[in-house]
Scaffold this motif. Structure first.
Motif, PDB file in Angstrom:
ATOM      1  N   UNK A  27       0.172  -1.290   0.281  1.00 46.35           N
ATOM      2  CA  UNK A  27       0.348  -0.256   0.063  1.00 46.35           C
ATOM      3  C   UNK A  27       0.865   1.302   0.261  1.00 46.35           C
ATOM      4  N   UNK A  28       0.416   2.219  -1.108  1.00 49.58           N
ATOM      5  CA  UNK A  28       0.659   3.545  -0.961  1.00 49.58           C
ATOM      6  C   UNK A  28      -0.012   4.542  -1.071  1.00 49.58           C
ATOM      7  N   UNK A  29       0.292   5.603  -0.162  1.00 50.60           N
ATOM      8  CA  UNK A  29      -0.506   6.835  -0.034  1.00 50.60           C
ATOM      9  C   UNK A  29       0.473   7.907   0.034  1.00 50.60           C
ATOM     10  N   UNK A  43      -2.349   5.669  -3.670  1.00 53.41           N
ATOM     11  CA  UNK A  43      -1.876   5.233  -4.844  1.00 53.41           C
ATOM     12  C   UNK A  43      -2.170   4.171  -5.963  1.00 53.41           C
ATOM     13  N   UNK A  44      -2.014   3.688  -6.887  1.00 52.55           N
ATOM     14  CA  UNK A  44      -2.680   3.218  -7.845  1.00 52.55           C
ATOM     15  C   UNK A  44      -1.347   2.435  -7.844  1.00 52.55           C
ATOM     16  N   UNK A  45      -1.497   0.555  -7.313  1.00 51.28           N
ATOM     17  CA  UNK A  45      -0.293   0.267  -8.575  1.00 51.28           C
ATOM     18  C   UNK A  45      -0.133  -0.298  -9.704  1.00 51.28           C
ATOM     19  N   UNK A  46       1.339  -0.747 -10.342  1.00 49.80           N
ATOM     20  CA  UNK A  46       1.347  -0.707 -11.801  1.00 49.80           C
ATOM     21  C   UNK A  46       2.597  -1.399 -12.322  1.00 49.80           C
ATOM     22  N   UNK A  47       3.045  -1.611 -13.307  1.00 50.98           N
ATOM     23  CA  UNK A  47       4.097  -3.090 -13.350  1.00 50.98           C
ATOM     24  C   UNK A  47       5.038  -2.028 -12.954  1.00 50.98           C
ATOM     25  N   UNK A  48       4.705  -0.523 -12.714  1.00 45.54           N
ATOM     26  CA  UNK A  48       6.148  -0.016 -12.299  1.00 45.54           C
ATOM     27  C   UNK A  48       6.135   0.929 -11.138  1.00 45.54           C
ATOM     28  N   UNK A  49       5.585   0.503 -10.131  1.00 45.35           N
ATOM     29  CA  UNK A  49       5.519   0.986  -8.738  1.00 45.35           C
ATOM     30  C   UNK A  49       4.239   1.449  -8.898  1.00 45.35           C
ATOM     31  N   UNK A  50       3.571   2.689  -8.088  1.00 42.79           N
ATOM     32  CA  UNK A  50       2.105   3.054  -7.710  1.00 42.79           C
ATOM     33  C   UNK A  50       2.395   4.617  -8.145  1.00 42.79           C
ATOM     34  N   UNK A  69       3.117   1.484   3.098  1.00 44.45           N
ATOM     35  CA  UNK A  69       2.838   0.205   4.154  1.00 44.45           C
ATOM     36  C   UNK A  69       2.818   0.635   5.837  1.00 44.45           C
ATOM     37  N   UNK A  70       1.932   2.019   6.199  1.00 39.73           N
ATOM     38  CA  UNK A  70       2.008   2.683   7.258  1.00 39.73           C
ATOM     39  C   UNK A  70       3.495   3.426   7.575  1.00 39.73           C
TER      40      UNK A  70
END
Length: 98
Positions: A27-29, A43-50, A69-70
């Motif tokens: 998870x990435x905010x 943020x949305x996960x993509x093939x290259x990150x978020x 991740x918190x």
């Protein structure tokens, strides 16, 4: 990586795409001055990150951080700066309004 695009001229903000090019998280905010540090932009996960888009005021320097991740963190591939109390933040310089 940070990029910006123009929004309709009636609005005093521009959209900014924020990317964290690491795939090692669940998870990435992204949070910062644009959301009063409330952690409201997941943020949305993509093939290259978020990645995701936020609105920032034209012509301003904006401080922000990622919550991965918190855990609050910055990313080395984007500009950083210490704030007035010594916290390290990523920095984005929004373009002047066209």
């Amino acid at each position: 990586m940070v990029s910006s695009s123009c929004r309709e001229s009636l609005f005093p903000t521009t959209h900014v795409a924020l990317r964290r090019p690491h795939t090692d998280a669940n998870s990435v905010i992204v949070t910062g001055e644009f959301d009063a540090w409330t952690g409201s932009h997941r943020l949305t996960r993509t093939a290259n990150g978020f990645e995701g888009t936020v609105q920032v005021p034209w012509g301003r320097k904006i401080a922000y951080k990622y919550i991965v991740d918190g855990r609050w963190t910055t990313t080395d591939d984007q500009s950083t700066e210490l704030d007035t109390i010594g916290n390290l933040n990523n920095i984005f310089h929004a373009p002047a309004r066209p």
